[in-house]
Design an enzyme around this catalytic site. Structure first.
Site, PDB file in Angstrom:
ATOM      1  N   CYS A  64       0.799  -1.232   0.000  1.00  0.00           N
ATOM      2  CA  CYS A  64       0.000   0.000   0.000  1.00  0.00           C
ATOM      3  C   CYS A  64       0.829   1.277   0.000  1.00  0.00           C
ATOM      4  O   CYS A  64       0.703   2.089  -0.908  1.00  0.00           O
ATOM      5  CB  CYS A  64      -0.941  -0.019   1.193  1.00  0.00           C
ATOM      6  SG  CYS A  64      -2.007  -1.455   1.153  1.00  0.00           S
TER       7      CYS A  64
HETATM    8  C1  UGA Z   1      -1.288   0.541   5.535  1.00  0.00           C
HETATM    9  C2  UGA Z   1      -2.112   1.501   6.396  1.00  0.00           C
HETATM   10  O1  UGA Z   1      -1.571   1.556   7.718  1.00  0.00           O
HETATM   11  C3  UGA Z   1      -3.572   1.043   6.454  1.00  0.00           C
HETATM   12  O2  UGA Z   1      -4.335   1.992   7.188  1.00  0.00           O
HETATM   13  C4  UGA Z   1      -4.102   0.945   5.023  1.00  0.00           C
HETATM   14  O3  UGA Z   1      -5.441   0.461   4.992  1.00  0.00           O
HETATM   15  C5  UGA Z   1      -3.235  -0.007   4.231  1.00  0.00           C
HETATM   16  O4  UGA Z   1      -1.878   0.458   4.242  1.00  0.00           O
HETATM   17  C6  UGA Z   1      -3.782  -0.049   2.836  1.00  0.00           C
HETATM   18  O5  UGA Z   1      -3.716   0.958   2.137  1.00  0.00           O
HETATM   19  O6  UGA Z   1      -4.369  -1.073   2.455  1.00  0.00           O
HETATM   20  P1  UGA Z   1      -0.170  -1.854   5.905  1.00  0.00           P
HETATM   21  O7  UGA Z   1       0.479  -1.647   4.580  1.00  0.00           O
HETATM   22  O8  UGA Z   1      -0.835  -3.157   6.177  1.00  0.00           O
HETATM   23  O9  UGA Z   1      -1.291  -0.732   6.163  1.00  0.00           O
HETATM   24  O10 UGA Z   1       0.963  -1.680   6.998  1.00  0.00           O
HETATM   25  P2  UGA Z   1       1.387  -0.641   8.146  1.00  0.00           P
HETATM   26  O11 UGA Z   1       1.177  -1.276   9.460  1.00  0.00           O
HETATM   27  O12 UGA Z   1       0.795   0.683   7.928  1.00  0.00           O
HETATM   28  O13 UGA Z   1       2.964  -0.584   7.876  1.00  0.00           O
HETATM   29  C7  UGA Z   1       3.501  -0.123   6.633  1.00  0.00           C
HETATM   30  C8  UGA Z   1       4.997  -0.125   6.666  1.00  0.00           C
HETATM   31  O14 UGA Z   1       5.480   0.915   7.511  1.00  0.00           O
HETATM   32  C9  UGA Z   1       5.616  -1.422   7.207  1.00  0.00           C
HETATM   33  O15 UGA Z   1       6.702  -1.789   6.375  1.00  0.00           O
HETATM   34  C10 UGA Z   1       6.079  -1.050   8.590  1.00  0.00           C
HETATM   35  O16 UGA Z   1       7.183  -1.822   9.013  1.00  0.00           O
HETATM   36  C11 UGA Z   1       6.454   0.417   8.397  1.00  0.00           C
HETATM   37  N1  UGA Z   1       6.414   1.191   9.650  1.00  0.00           N
HETATM   38  C12 UGA Z   1       5.239   1.430  10.273  1.00  0.00           C
HETATM   39  C13 UGA Z   1       7.590   1.688  10.186  1.00  0.00           C
HETATM   40  O17 UGA Z   1       8.690   1.493   9.622  1.00  0.00           O
HETATM   41  N2  UGA Z   1       7.546   2.423  11.347  1.00  0.00           N
HETATM   42  C14 UGA Z   1       6.385   2.673  11.985  1.00  0.00           C
HETATM   43  O18 UGA Z   1       6.408   3.366  13.040  1.00  0.00           O
HETATM   44  C15 UGA Z   1       5.201   2.160  11.446  1.00  0.00           C
END
Ligand code: UGA
Length: 451
Positions: free
Chosen positions: A289
């Site tokens: 995403c």
């Molecule tokens: C993300 C959004 O958070 C959701 O709200 C959205 O619905 C989704 O995309 C989508 O568009 O379908 P997701 O891709 O499942 O969800 O994952 P996240 O938990 O948001 O993490 C995304 C990335 O950011 C991961 O690689 C994670 O490791 C990284 N991240 C997240 C960090 O490096 N640091 C953080 O503090 C948080």
């Protein structure tokens, strides 16, 4: 209600299962016979905690899957949850969505009674009203507002926590054609059921399908236009991705000044204008995403002559983090011909999804250095085999560390926190941690990426 969900990927499968769990009768429609068969057996076609249990309970009962679009005729609304992949320039490719809308429109041509089509997929402002709507009108031979209606209801669930995210949403967004809404007044106590019923087909059915969730206290519902709802989804993801890139940039500066970015993040997160979430610095963001949506928004902005400098920079910082991780490893290990362990392949814990995982550039960088890569992930090995068929995969972190000259931690799986004496199996224990999961201790050369 009778609900149909077109597309059984991560989002489609989760919402089909969860709508059934909420008490609706759901038809999941997908062109892939294997996916349909798996759903009808009650098996999740993806690794998503909790989804298997819901499917097992609902399959064959309130949830039935089929390849036949005609199933939509027996339903009140259809959710379109088809993929919008990225093309070479970062733009979304609408061909799958358009083909789905064509088949849906054809099936609706023979439907008695009103029908609502709800776009779930992430699409650039204007797509639902100007691309999907006209296809539905042409194929169903019915004008919007004359028996069929469209809406967009973006999804904010996260992989790994998709089921609880669906059942306890932070917000629900209803985007509808403004001209499809009836004039109405709402008082401060919120709309009554009668007021909702006078809102026109789209809002009426959207409120009805979400009714079981709305009875939970405090779920905000945002009623807005089609384009605004489409943009809300992009803005949400772009903001979060940029927030992580900003903390990563600050973290990189912290590292060169010997400052612990996590202590800094904890303090700044106390400012409620900043907020404590999404401040985990490290090897960056991946997944299906953030990279796709930020790229699509950048391309969409450029298409209209606007240069999105900040979003470009967010991507730039993210692209650089894996190399920064490896530069820290270079300070301790000459990688050529050495065995280097990669701990974690999924783009984040709780999923087997490796799309745009930071492990991909990390492994490429190690290969460019001539390292012998040995990789471990609790669930994502099979998915990563498709990208890197020739590296060694092992079935435990301990086996990956055995005889390795260095290790890099790429995914914050909980089990890596418990690693301890396993590091002693390395020739000289060197750990470069991209996610702050391993504890610094005596006898371990430990480098945190931003701390
Ligand atoms: C993300 C959004 O958070 C959701 O709200 C959205 O619905 C989704 O995309 C989508 O568009 O379908 P997701 O891709 O499942 O969800 O994952 P996240 O938990 O948001 O993490 C995304 C990335 O950011 C991961 O690689 C994670 O490791 C990284 N991240 C997240 C960090 O490096 N640091 C953080 O503090 C948080």
């Amino acid at each position: 209600m009778n609900v149909s969900v077109v597309g059984s990927g991560y989002v489609g499968t989760t919402i089909a299962a969860c709508f059934a769990d909420l008490g609706h009768d759901v038809r999941a429609i997908d062109i892939d016979k294997d996916v349909v068969a798996a759903l009808n057996r009650g098996e999740a076609p993806i690794h998503e905690p909790g989804l298997g249990d819901v499917l097992e309970a609902q399959a064959g009962d309130r949830l039935q899957a089929t390849t036949d679009y005609e199933a939509v005729r027996g339903t009140d609304l259809t959710v379109l949850a088809l993929p919008t992949p990225t093309d070479a320039e970062g733009r979304i490719d609408l061909s799958v969505m358009e083909a789905g809308a064509e088949r849906l429109g054809e099936a609706l041509a023979a439907k008695e009674g009103e029908h609502l089509v709800v776009v779930k997929s992430t699409v650039i402002p204007g797509t639902t009203g100007e691309a999907i709507g006209p296809i539905l009108e042409a194929r169903s031979e019915t004008d919007l507002g004359e028996g069929i209606e469209i809406a967009i209801n973006p999804e904010f669930l996260r992989e790994g926590t998709a089921v609880p995210d669906f059942l306890e949403p932070g917000k629900i967004v209803f985007g509808t054609r403004r001209e499809s809404r009836d004039e109405r007044t709402t008082d401060e106590a919120g709309p009554t059921h009668e007021e909702r019923s006078s809102r026109g087909l789209a809002l009426d059915r959207l409120y009805e399908v979400y009714e079981p969730l709305l009875s939970n206290e405090g779920v905000p519902v945002v009623e807005t236009g089609l384009r605004e709802a489409e943009m809300i989804k992009y803005a949400n993801n772009a903001f979060l991705a940029a927030k992580v890139s900003l903390i990563n940039e600050l973290g990189n500066i912290c590292k060169v000044y010997g400052v612990d970015a996590y202590e800094v993040a904890e303090a700044i997160g106390l400012d409620d204008r900043i907020g404590a979430k999404f401040l985990r610095s490290g090897v960056g963001w991946g997944g299906s995403c953030f990279p796709k949506d930020v790229a699509a928004l950048i391309a969409a902005a450029r298409d209209r002559g606007y240069e999105p400098e900040l979003l470009d920079a967010a991507v730039g910082v993210n692209d650089r983090q894996p190399e920064r991780l490896l530069e820290l490893l270079d300070e301790h290990v000459e990688c050529e011909n050495e065995r280097i362990a990669v701990l974690g392949l999924a783009f984040k814990p709780g999923t087997d999804d490796v799309r745009n995982s930071r492990a991909i550039p990390v492994i490429e960088g190690l290969q460019a250095r001539g390292a012998v890569v040995v990789a471990y992930d609790p669930v994502a090995t099979d998915s990563m085999c498709e990208h890197f068929p020739d590296i060694e995969y092992v079935d435990s972190a301990a086996a990956a560390l055995e005889g390795a000259s260095g290790t890099v931690v790429v995914t914050d799986w909980d089990e890596f926190e418990a690693l301890d004496t396993e590091f002693d199996a390395m020739s000289e224990p060197v750990v470069v941690d991209g996610r702050r999961v391993v504890s610094r201790r005596e006898g371990l050369v430990y480098e945190g990426l931003t701390w």
